[in-house]
Scaffold this motif. Structure first.
Motif, PDB file in Angstrom:
ATOM      1  N   ALA A 439       0.834  -1.208   0.000  1.00  0.00           N
ATOM      2  CA  ALA A 439       0.000   0.000   0.000  1.00  0.00           C
ATOM      3  C   ALA A 439       0.870   1.260   0.000  1.00  0.00           C
ATOM      4  O   ALA A 439       0.556   2.246  -0.673  1.00  0.00           O
ATOM      5  CB  ALA A 439      -0.931  -0.003   1.218  1.00  0.00           C
ATOM      6  N   ALA A 440       1.965   1.217   0.752  1.00  0.00           N
ATOM      7  CA  ALA A 440       2.860   2.376   0.796  1.00  0.00           C
ATOM      8  C   ALA A 440       3.498   2.624  -0.563  1.00  0.00           C
ATOM      9  O   ALA A 440       3.651   3.777  -0.992  1.00  0.00           O
ATOM     10  CB  ALA A 440       3.937   2.158   1.858  1.00  0.00           C
ATOM     11  N   ALA A 442       2.203   1.904  -3.433  1.00  0.00           N
ATOM     12  CA  ALA A 442       1.168   2.477  -4.298  1.00  0.00           C
ATOM     13  C   ALA A 442       1.046   3.979  -4.059  1.00  0.00           C
ATOM     14  O   ALA A 442       0.914   4.767  -5.005  1.00  0.00           O
ATOM     15  CB  ALA A 442      -0.170   1.780  -4.052  1.00  0.00           C
ATOM     16  N   ARG A 443       1.116   4.393  -2.793  1.00  0.00           N
ATOM     17  CA  ARG A 443       1.066   5.828  -2.494  1.00  0.00           C
ATOM     18  C   ARG A 443       2.318   6.530  -3.010  1.00  0.00           C
ATOM     19  O   ARG A 443       2.253   7.669  -3.484  1.00  0.00           O
ATOM     20  CB  ARG A 443       0.929   6.046  -0.982  1.00  0.00           C
ATOM     21  N   ALA A 444       3.441   5.839  -2.938  1.00  0.00           N
ATOM     22  CA  ALA A 444       4.691   6.426  -3.438  1.00  0.00           C
ATOM     23  C   ALA A 444       4.593   6.709  -4.928  1.00  0.00           C
ATOM     24  O   ALA A 444       5.138   7.701  -5.425  1.00  0.00           O
ATOM     25  CB  ALA A 444       5.868   5.501  -3.142  1.00  0.00           C
ATOM     26  N   GLY A 445       3.898   5.842  -5.648  1.00  0.00           N
ATOM     27  CA  GLY A 445       3.748   6.042  -7.088  1.00  0.00           C
ATOM     28  C   GLY A 445       3.066   7.351  -7.410  1.00  0.00           C
ATOM     29  O   GLY A 445       3.427   8.024  -8.390  1.00  0.00           O
ATOM     30  N   THR A 446       2.092   7.745  -6.591  1.00  0.00           N
ATOM     31  CA  THR A 446       1.413   9.025  -6.829  1.00  0.00           C
ATOM     32  C   THR A 446       2.320  10.207  -6.517  1.00  0.00           C
ATOM     33  O   THR A 446       2.054  11.320  -6.962  1.00  0.00           O
ATOM     34  CB  THR A 446       0.139   9.123  -5.973  1.00  0.00           C
ATOM     35  N   ALA A 447       3.401   9.943  -5.757  1.00  0.00           N
ATOM     36  CA  ALA A 447       4.368  11.001  -5.438  1.00  0.00           C
ATOM     37  C   ALA A 447       5.553  10.978  -6.395  1.00  0.00           C
ATOM     38  O   ALA A 447       6.552  11.667  -6.142  1.00  0.00           O
ATOM     39  CB  ALA A 447       4.850  10.840  -3.997  1.00  0.00           C
ATOM     40  N   GLY A 448       5.449  10.182  -7.462  1.00  0.00           N
ATOM     41  CA  GLY A 448       6.504  10.151  -8.459  1.00  0.00           C
ATOM     42  C   GLY A 448       7.671   9.250  -8.120  1.00  0.00           C
ATOM     43  O   GLY A 448       8.752   9.393  -8.689  1.00  0.00           O
ATOM     44  N   VAL A 449       7.459   8.307  -7.189  1.00  0.00           N
ATOM     45  CA  VAL A 449       8.531   7.420  -6.745  1.00  0.00           C
ATOM     46  C   VAL A 449       8.179   5.977  -7.108  1.00  0.00           C
ATOM     47  O   VAL A 449       7.051   5.523  -6.843  1.00  0.00           O
ATOM     48  CB  VAL A 449       8.758   7.516  -5.222  1.00  0.00           C
ATOM     49  N   ARG A 450       9.125   5.274  -7.705  1.00  0.00           N
ATOM     50  CA  ARG A 450       8.929   3.846  -7.978  1.00  0.00           C
ATOM     51  C   ARG A 450      10.006   3.053  -7.247  1.00  0.00           C
ATOM     52  O   ARG A 450      11.194   3.296  -7.401  1.00  0.00           O
ATOM     53  CB  ARG A 450       8.986   3.548  -9.477  1.00  0.00           C
ATOM     54  N   GLU A 452      10.502  -1.204  -5.298  1.00  0.00           N
ATOM     55  CA  GLU A 452       9.998  -2.570  -5.399  1.00  0.00           C
ATOM     56  C   GLU A 452       9.956  -3.223  -4.032  1.00  0.00           C
ATOM     57  O   GLU A 452      10.817  -2.993  -3.176  1.00  0.00           O
ATOM     58  CB  GLU A 452      10.865  -3.383  -6.371  1.00  0.00           C
ATOM     59  N   SER A 453       8.940  -4.079  -3.862  1.00  0.00           N
ATOM     60  CA  SER A 453       8.755  -4.803  -2.607  1.00  0.00           C
ATOM     61  C   SER A 453       9.563  -6.094  -2.627  1.00  0.00           C
ATOM     62  O   SER A 453       9.599  -6.807  -3.634  1.00  0.00           O
ATOM     63  CB  SER A 453       7.276  -5.122  -2.398  1.00  0.00           C
ATOM     64  N   LEU A 490       6.018   5.738   4.003  1.00  0.00           N
ATOM     65  CA  LEU A 490       6.202   4.539   4.829  1.00  0.00           C
ATOM     66  C   LEU A 490       5.925   4.807   6.300  1.00  0.00           C
ATOM     67  O   LEU A 490       5.544   3.891   7.043  1.00  0.00           O
ATOM     68  CB  LEU A 490       7.626   4.010   4.674  1.00  0.00           C
ATOM     69  N   ARG A 491       6.157   6.030   6.732  1.00  0.00           N
ATOM     70  CA  ARG A 491       5.952   6.346   8.147  1.00  0.00           C
ATOM     71  C   ARG A 491       4.479   6.282   8.499  1.00  0.00           C
ATOM     72  O   ARG A 491       3.636   6.860   7.802  1.00  0.00           O
ATOM     73  CB  ARG A 491       6.458   7.766   8.447  1.00  0.00           C
TER      74      ARG A 491
END
Length: 493
Positions: A439-440, A442-450, A452-453, A490-491
């Motif tokens: 989930a984190a 996925a939120r990072a993607g909206t902030a322009g960050v990719r 991997e888990s 992530l926090r």
């Protein structure tokens, strides 16, 4: 352009020609601006009167789908054609409502692949698409570091007319000069014991694994892989009918005591385990080779990213320690140069060479001779070594930025896994950290960050949670901001 028109069935010939040309325009097989055959030529090929073809063309022109150009011919109109999901059935196909085409594909049903191929997961990422601003993908080198001008010169030299005139089908094992260059290169840089005849050039490391699997694996055979590990290898062995068993990895690498006794082949990444990054200890290497000798098994050693080391002296490769001819050594130039060059190799024991060469011949006969010849010169002229040293300095700086940010901004959340090589690092989630990693991300993607888990590298139920962060695709100046954004999602709020 040759245009296929079928006149099978009943009905007006001009209407059938009209309908099939219209279908080709609507579903994109004929694109705006493409020239159609002259009416006289198409009439001759179809054995109909010229007036019949002319009538179909005139109707399409009247509707705006075709346009005539004086002295040039008839062309598909340049205007925007409204799309539709199901083009009309070709005339004579059947009664109204009968199944036709959907786009360029036939209606559902008909021939289907084996169930295995329907069960294999699709890739979760598309490397052909441009990445986000803060791109921490794994396994992607920086194309800006590639010596394009030098490579263009080498390729142009191999494309001279005399070489093209004498070109025929090449040797399945690859360009002789490149095989010799690879043998020298891995002998000097990695202490691999190899002559040119031991080397088979492949289309990347993935084809090397495919050839080994084709030659060694029978349907139902057990293949052991690291867990977590490299998903394309796991899926490839599954596609060949193998029973793939994940073997846990600890601080010393693959746990040899957990390898199934029935395993016919063991796939490992001992230089720096993928994706954790830990090297296999010398003790474990000796245990694995002894196990393989007792069981009559083969060890496939994938030495990916071994050129980029940032710490301690590397241990001897398994291939160098092997005295029984049980190790197949696999390497690639995808990370040192560019993945699009699709050039890898394997170093095989003498007992497997004939079968592997034949498997290569039956698979695709041989690779791109021009690329292979250019790469041979690139290695022999010392250009590869120069490029690796330059790239390693840049990647070392990026690695330092990533590890410093992980220790600073992710304290209490992530624990960095020690490693000393490659183009990525791994960080496990702290035991008491309550974070939904997926989930984190996925939120990072909206902030322009990719990113991997770690769970994505597990074949079964993930037993470890964390992140795998590459630094080949992200510029050094964007690393700190990108990881700052990642830490924010992530926090816990």
């Amino acid at each position: 352009m040759d245009l296929h028109v079928s006149l099978a069935g009943r009905g007006d010939l001009a209407a059938r020609i009209y309908r099939q040309v219209l279908d080709a325009i609507l579903d994109g097989r004929l694109r705006p601006g493409e020239r159609l055959p002259p009416t006289r030529e198409l009439a001759r090929r179809l054995e109909v009167s010229r007036n019949t073809v002319a009538a179909a063309y005139e109707r399409l022109a009247a509707e705006g789908f075709l346009e005539g150009r004086a002295g040039a011919g008839t062309f598909v109109g340049g205007g925007r054609v409204p799309g539709r999901t199901t083009p009309a059935d070709p005339a004579g196909k059947g009664p109204a409502g009968a199944p036709g085409r959907t786009g360029a594909h036939r209606a559902p049903g008909g021939v289907r692949p084996r169930p295995l191929w329907r069960s294999l997961p699709s890739p979760v990422r598309d490397d052909a698409q441009a990445g986000p601003p803060y791109d921490f993908r794994v396994g992607v080198p920086d194309p800006e570091l590639f010596p394009l001008a030098t490579w263009r010169r080498l390729v142009a030299r191999e494309l001279r007319l005399s070489a093209v005139r004498t070109a025929g089908y090449g040797e399945p094992a690859g360009h002789a000069g490149l095989r010799a260059a690879i043998a020298r290169h891995v002998g000097i840089s990695r202490s691999v014991r190899a002559e040119a005849e031991d080397v088979i050039v492949t289309q990347g490391a993935q084809q090397a694994l495919d050839l080994v699997g084709r030659v060694l694996i029978e349907p139902g055979d057990c293949v052991a892989v690291e867990e977590p590990g490299y998903p394309p290898a796991r899926l490839l062995f599954r596609s060949l009918g193998a029973r793939v068993a994940g073997v846990p990895v600890d601080a010393e690498g693959l746990r040899v005591d957990a390898v199934p006794s029935a395993a016919r082949l063991v796939y490992v990444t001992p230089s720096h385990q993928f994706p954790l990054g830990v090297p296999m200890s010398l003790r474990r290497r000796a245990e694995l080779l002894a196990w393989a000798e007792r069981r009559g098994a083969v060890v496939v050693e994938d030495d990916y990213d071994s050129e980029f080391r940032f710490g301690s002296r590397p241990l001897e490769p398994l291939q160098n320690l092997d005295r029984d001819g049980r190790v197949v050594y696999v390497g690639s130039f995808s990370k040192t140069l560019l993945p699009m060059l699709r050039t890898g190799f394997l170093v095989a024991p003498a007992s497997l060479r004939p079968a592997l060469r034949e498997a290569k011949r039956l698979t695709d006969w041989h690779g791109d001779v021009i690329t292979q010849a250019a790469l041979a010169r690139f290695i022999d002229e010392g250009l590869l070594g120069r490029h690796v040293r330059r790239a390693a300095r840049e990647y070392a700086a990026r690695r330092e930025l990533v590890t410093a940010a992980l220790r600073r901004d992710f304290a209490g959340l992530l624990r960095l896994v020690p490693s000393a090589a490659g183009l990525h690092v791994c960080a496990r989630l702290a035991p008491d950290a309550e974070v939904d990693v997926e989930a984190a991300l996925a939120r990072a993607g909206t902030a322009g960050v990719r990113a991997e888990s770690l769970a994505g590298y597990c074949g079964g139920t993930p037993v470890q949670r964390g992140l795998v962060l590459g630094y080949g695709a992200v510029p050094a100046g964007m690393i700190e901001e990108g990881l700052h954004r990642l830490a924010a999602v992530l926090r816990p709020s």
